[in-house]
Design a protein around this motif. Structure first.
Motif, PDB file in Angstrom:
ATOM      1  N   GLU B  59       0.832  -1.220   0.000  1.00 42.12           N
ATOM      2  CA  GLU B  59       0.000   0.000   0.000  1.00 42.12           C
ATOM      3  C   GLU B  59       0.860   1.261   0.000  1.00 42.12           C
ATOM      4  OE1 GLU B  59      -3.770  -1.873   2.510  1.00 42.12           O
ATOM      5  OE2 GLU B  59      -2.455  -0.389   3.434  1.00 42.12           O
ATOM      6  N   ILE B  60       2.089   1.140   0.487  1.00 42.65           N
ATOM      7  CA  ILE B  60       2.973   2.302   0.523  1.00 42.65           C
ATOM      8  C   ILE B  60       3.346   2.723  -0.900  1.00 42.65           C
ATOM      9  CG2 ILE B  60       5.218   3.150   1.308  1.00 42.65           C
ATOM     10  CD1 ILE B  60       5.162   0.851   3.381  1.00 42.65           C
ATOM     11  N   PHE B  61       3.448   1.771  -1.787  1.00 43.47           N
ATOM     12  CA  PHE B  61       3.921   2.000  -3.148  1.00 43.47           C
ATOM     13  C   PHE B  61       2.791   2.590  -3.966  1.00 43.47           C
ATOM     14  CE2 PHE B  61       7.367   1.217  -6.066  1.00 43.47           C
ATOM     15  CZ  PHE B  61       6.759   1.150  -7.315  1.00 43.47           C
ATOM     16  N   ASP B  62       2.580   3.914  -3.799  1.00 39.91           N
ATOM     17  CA  ASP B  62       1.492   4.565  -4.525  1.00 39.91           C
ATOM     18  C   ASP B  62       2.015   5.179  -5.828  1.00 39.91           C
ATOM     19  OD1 ASP B  62       1.517   7.343  -2.152  1.00 39.91           O
ATOM     20  OD2 ASP B  62       2.839   6.908  -3.849  1.00 39.91           O
ATOM     21  N   ASP B  63       1.232   6.034  -6.418  1.00 36.24           N
ATOM     22  CA  ASP B  63       1.568   6.582  -7.740  1.00 36.24           C
ATOM     23  C   ASP B  63       2.815   7.468  -7.729  1.00 36.24           C
ATOM     24  OD1 ASP B  63      -1.917   7.016  -8.768  1.00 36.24           O
ATOM     25  OD2 ASP B  63      -0.576   5.263  -8.740  1.00 36.24           O
ATOM     26  N   GLN B  64       3.260   7.852  -6.554  1.00 34.18           N
ATOM     27  CA  GLN B  64       4.480   8.657  -6.463  1.00 34.18           C
ATOM     28  C   GLN B  64       5.737   7.824  -6.700  1.00 34.18           C
ATOM     29  OE1 GLN B  64       4.793  12.039  -6.021  1.00 34.18           O
ATOM     30  NE2 GLN B  64       2.602  11.958  -6.393  1.00 34.18           N
ATOM     31  N   PHE B  65       5.595   6.512  -6.588  1.00 35.90           N
ATOM     32  CA  PHE B  65       6.729   5.618  -6.728  1.00 35.90           C
ATOM     33  C   PHE B  65       6.690   4.902  -8.081  1.00 35.90           C
ATOM     34  CE2 PHE B  65       8.466   5.569  -2.424  1.00 35.90           C
ATOM     35  CZ  PHE B  65       7.417   5.997  -1.642  1.00 35.90           C
ATOM     36  N   SER B  66       7.872   4.631  -8.600  1.00 31.91           N
ATOM     37  CA  SER B  66       7.961   3.771  -9.777  1.00 31.91           C
ATOM     38  C   SER B  66       9.299   3.049  -9.750  1.00 31.91           C
ATOM     39  CB  SER B  66       7.805   4.571 -11.069  1.00 31.91           C
ATOM     40  OG  SER B  66       8.838   5.512 -11.202  1.00 31.91           O
ATOM     41  N   VAL B  67       9.351   1.918 -10.418  1.00 29.52           N
ATOM     42  CA  VAL B  67      10.593   1.152 -10.507  1.00 29.52           C
ATOM     43  C   VAL B  67      10.867   0.857 -11.973  1.00 29.52           C
ATOM     44  CG1 VAL B  67      10.587   0.096  -8.220  1.00 29.52           C
ATOM     45  CG2 VAL B  67       9.346  -1.011 -10.103  1.00 29.52           C
ATOM     46  N   GLU B  68      12.146   0.656 -12.234  1.00 30.28           N
ATOM     47  CA  GLU B  68      12.560   0.421 -13.612  1.00 30.28           C
ATOM     48  C   GLU B  68      13.850  -0.370 -13.614  1.00 30.28           C
ATOM     49  OE1 GLU B  68      12.698   3.269 -17.554  1.00 30.28           O
ATOM     50  OE2 GLU B  68      13.679   3.987 -15.742  1.00 30.28           O
ATOM     51  N   ARG B  69      13.978  -1.179 -14.654  1.00 28.66           N
ATOM     52  CA  ARG B  69      15.262  -1.842 -14.897  1.00 28.66           C
ATOM     53  C   ARG B  69      15.711  -1.328 -16.264  1.00 28.66           C
ATOM     54  NH1 ARG B  69      18.713  -5.606 -13.132  1.00 28.66           N
ATOM     55  NH2 ARG B  69      19.306  -7.360 -14.439  1.00 28.66           N
ATOM     56  N   PRO B  70      16.409  -0.208 -16.274  1.00 25.58           N
ATOM     57  CA  PRO B  70      16.688   0.482 -17.533  1.00 25.58           C
ATOM     58  C   PRO B  70      17.679  -0.244 -18.432  1.00 25.58           C
ATOM     59  CG  PRO B  70      17.800   1.584 -15.721  1.00 25.58           C
ATOM     60  CD  PRO B  70      16.926   0.527 -15.112  1.00 25.58           C
ATOM     61  N   ASP B  71      18.479  -1.113 -17.829  1.00 24.03           N
ATOM     62  CA  ASP B  71      19.436  -1.876 -18.623  1.00 24.03           C
ATOM     63  C   ASP B  71      19.608  -3.231 -17.951  1.00 24.03           C
ATOM     64  OD1 ASP B  71      21.740   0.448 -17.260  1.00 24.03           O
ATOM     65  OD2 ASP B  71      21.254  -1.527 -16.461  1.00 24.03           O
ATOM     66  N   GLY B  72      20.599  -3.985 -18.355  1.00 23.34           N
ATOM     67  CA  GLY B  72      20.745  -5.323 -17.813  1.00 23.34           C
ATOM     68  C   GLY B  72      21.321  -5.396 -16.421  1.00 23.34           C
ATOM     69  N   SER B  73      21.721  -4.233 -15.848  1.00 15.25           N
ATOM     70  CA  SER B  73      22.388  -4.319 -14.553  1.00 15.25           C
ATOM     71  C   SER B  73      21.740  -3.466 -13.470  1.00 15.25           C
ATOM     72  CB  SER B  73      23.861  -3.932 -14.689  1.00 15.25           C
ATOM     73  OG  SER B  73      23.986  -2.624 -15.199  1.00 15.25           O
ATOM     74  N   ASN B  74      21.116  -2.353 -13.825  1.00 18.05           N
ATOM     75  CA  ASN B  74      20.583  -1.455 -12.808  1.00 18.05           C
ATOM     76  C   ASN B  74      19.107  -1.702 -12.520  1.00 18.05           C
ATOM     77  OD1 ASN B  74      22.770   0.689 -12.196  1.00 18.05           O
ATOM     78  ND2 ASN B  74      22.818   0.465 -14.418  1.00 18.05           N
ATOM     79  N   PHE B  75      18.730  -1.354 -11.298  1.00 15.32           N
ATOM     80  CA  PHE B  75      17.330  -1.416 -10.877  1.00 15.32           C
ATOM     81  C   PHE B  75      17.093  -0.151 -10.074  1.00 15.32           C
ATOM     82  CE2 PHE B  75      13.321  -3.000  -9.929  1.00 15.32           C
ATOM     83  CZ  PHE B  75      13.109  -3.246  -8.586  1.00 15.32           C
ATOM     84  N   THR B  76      16.138   0.663 -10.496  1.00 12.59           N
ATOM     85  CA  THR B  76      15.979   1.971  -9.862  1.00 12.59           C
ATOM     86  C   THR B  76      14.619   2.129  -9.217  1.00 12.59           C
ATOM     87  OG1 THR B  76      15.152   2.999 -11.903  1.00 12.59           O
ATOM     88  CG2 THR B  76      17.540   3.061 -11.529  1.00 12.59           C
ATOM     89  N   LEU B  77      14.594   2.962  -8.183  1.00 11.74           N
ATOM     90  CA  LEU B  77      13.362   3.379  -7.532  1.00 11.74           C
ATOM     91  C   LEU B  77      13.270   4.889  -7.687  1.00 11.74           C
ATOM     92  CD1 LEU B  77      10.903   2.797  -5.596  1.00 11.74           C
ATOM     93  CD2 LEU B  77      12.471   3.324  -3.712  1.00 11.74           C
ATOM     94  N   LYS B  78      12.181   5.352  -8.271  1.00 14.16           N
ATOM     95  CA  LYS B  78      11.966   6.794  -8.442  1.00 14.16           C
ATOM     96  C   LYS B  78      10.830   7.237  -7.548  1.00 14.16           C
ATOM     97  CE  LYS B  78      11.705   8.567 -12.663  1.00 14.16           C
ATOM     98  NZ  LYS B  78      11.117   8.997 -13.963  1.00 14.16           N
ATOM     99  N   ILE B  79      11.060   8.352  -6.861  1.00 12.24           N
ATOM    100  CA  ILE B  79       9.989   9.013  -6.120  1.00 12.24           C
ATOM    101  C   ILE B  79       9.773  10.349  -6.813  1.00 12.24           C
ATOM    102  CG2 ILE B  79       9.125   9.734  -3.877  1.00 12.24           C
ATOM    103  CD1 ILE B  79      11.322   8.048  -2.585  1.00 12.24           C
ATOM    104  N   ARG B  80       8.571  10.566  -7.329  1.00 11.66           N
ATOM    105  CA  ARG B  80       8.339  11.709  -8.215  1.00 11.66           C
ATOM    106  C   ARG B  80       8.361  13.036  -7.481  1.00 11.66           C
ATOM    107  NH1 ARG B  80       5.051   7.898 -10.344  1.00 11.66           N
ATOM    108  NH2 ARG B  80       5.598   7.221 -12.444  1.00 11.66           N
ATOM    109  N   SER B  81       7.701  13.120  -6.383  1.00 11.24           N
ATOM    110  CA  SER B  81       7.586  14.376  -5.642  1.00 11.24           C
ATOM    111  C   SER B  81       7.707  14.044  -4.165  1.00 11.24           C
ATOM    112  CB  SER B  81       6.235  15.038  -5.939  1.00 11.24           C
ATOM    113  OG  SER B  81       6.091  16.236  -5.197  1.00 11.24           O
ATOM    114  N   THR B  82       8.927  14.176  -3.660  1.00  8.14           N
ATOM    115  CA  THR B  82       9.197  13.680  -2.314  1.00  8.14           C
ATOM    116  C   THR B  82       8.467  14.467  -1.240  1.00  8.14           C
ATOM    117  OG1 THR B  82      11.202  15.026  -2.350  1.00  8.14           O
ATOM    118  CG2 THR B  82      11.438  12.673  -2.830  1.00  8.14           C
ATOM    119  N   LYS B  83       8.112  13.741  -0.190  1.00  5.43           N
ATOM    120  CA  LYS B  83       7.470  14.345   0.984  1.00  5.43           C
ATOM    121  C   LYS B  83       8.395  14.117   2.172  1.00  5.43           C
ATOM    122  CE  LYS B  83       3.082  12.673  -0.803  1.00  5.43           C
ATOM    123  NZ  LYS B  83       2.642  11.334  -0.985  1.00  5.43           N
TER     124      LYS B  83
END
Lengths: 114, 112
Positions: B59-83
């Motif tokens: 439930e914590i992972f709302d629309d402000q959060f996103s994850v991506e594996r942009p290439d074969g090695s990295n895994f990222t967590l993005k927070i769009r508008s931090t609180k």
């Protein structure tokens, strides 16, 4: 839903004394149980895990834990602690029902006193 | 021994700014996770990721959060508008099966 309770937030113990860190869980389905250790400024390292079979599991660094289904407990023990065991210890549970997420307790800080 | 790495170790950002936390999982692992620990509280699950898609989220992972594996090695967590309440230690983990998750050292995020 599942939950994990670690009753002791801090446990001081003298070097070479035995220690038990308590963990109780609640879950409506079968579970897998884990103990992790976190040394200062490091990530979580797996100490041991219970998946099935023997209820007494042995892990790294001389630690062991016993799964008790009737008491819904998974206490961690070591017969003789060293200064290097000073760290924070986390109990975690994973549902056996196809979920990958770990549910953690609040952690117990073990301080070994010389 | 292979290990999960995370960068940066500490990130300070202003409220409302976007942040990207980076993780390099162990190379042959297929499952990736983010957890967070607010100071003095439990480690909490955020999201798991497999086969280039989210397999589970809390439930914590709302629309402000996103994850991506942009290439074969990295895994990222993005927070769009931090609180302010996003201030926490963020842990990345990876596993090659369902048995054991290997955790990184964490990124401490401070939102001011």
């Amino acid at each position: 839903a599942q939950s994990v309770t670690q009753l002791d937030s801090q446990v001081p113990v003298f070097e070479e004394a035995p220690v038990e860190l308590r963990c109780n869980y609640s879950s409506s389905v079968s579970v897998y149980l884990f103990w992790y250790v976190q040394y200062p400024n490091q990530g979580l390292q797996l100490l041991l895990k219970y998946l099935s079979g023997s209820t007494l599991v042995k892990g790294i660094n001389g630690f062991e834990a016993e799964f008790n289904k009737s008491q819904t407990s998974f206490h961690l023990r070591k017969p003789s602690v060293h200064i290097s065991d000073t760290a924070e210890y986390f109990c975690a549970v994973r549902s056996g029902a196809g979920s990958y997420q770990l549910t953690f307790g609040k952690g117990t800080k073990l301080s070994v006193i010389p | 021994e292979p290990e999960v790495t995370q960068t940066p170790s500490h990130q300070v950002t202003q409220m409302g700014q976007e942040v990207i936390l980076r993780c390099v999982p162990i190379s042959n692992h297929l499952y990736f996770y983010w957890y967070r620990q607010i100071l003095g509280q439990k480690v909490e699950f955020l999201v798991s990721f497999y086969n280039n898609e989210i397999s589970e989220k809390s439930e914590i992972f709302d629309d402000q959060f996103s994850v991506e594996r942009p290439d074969g090695s990295n895994f990222t967590l993005k927070i769009r508008s931090t609180k302010l309440e996003d201030s926490a230690m963020y842990f990345c983990a990876s596993s090659d099966d369902w048995l054991e998750q290997y955790f990184g050292p964490g990124t401490r995020l401070t939102v001011t």
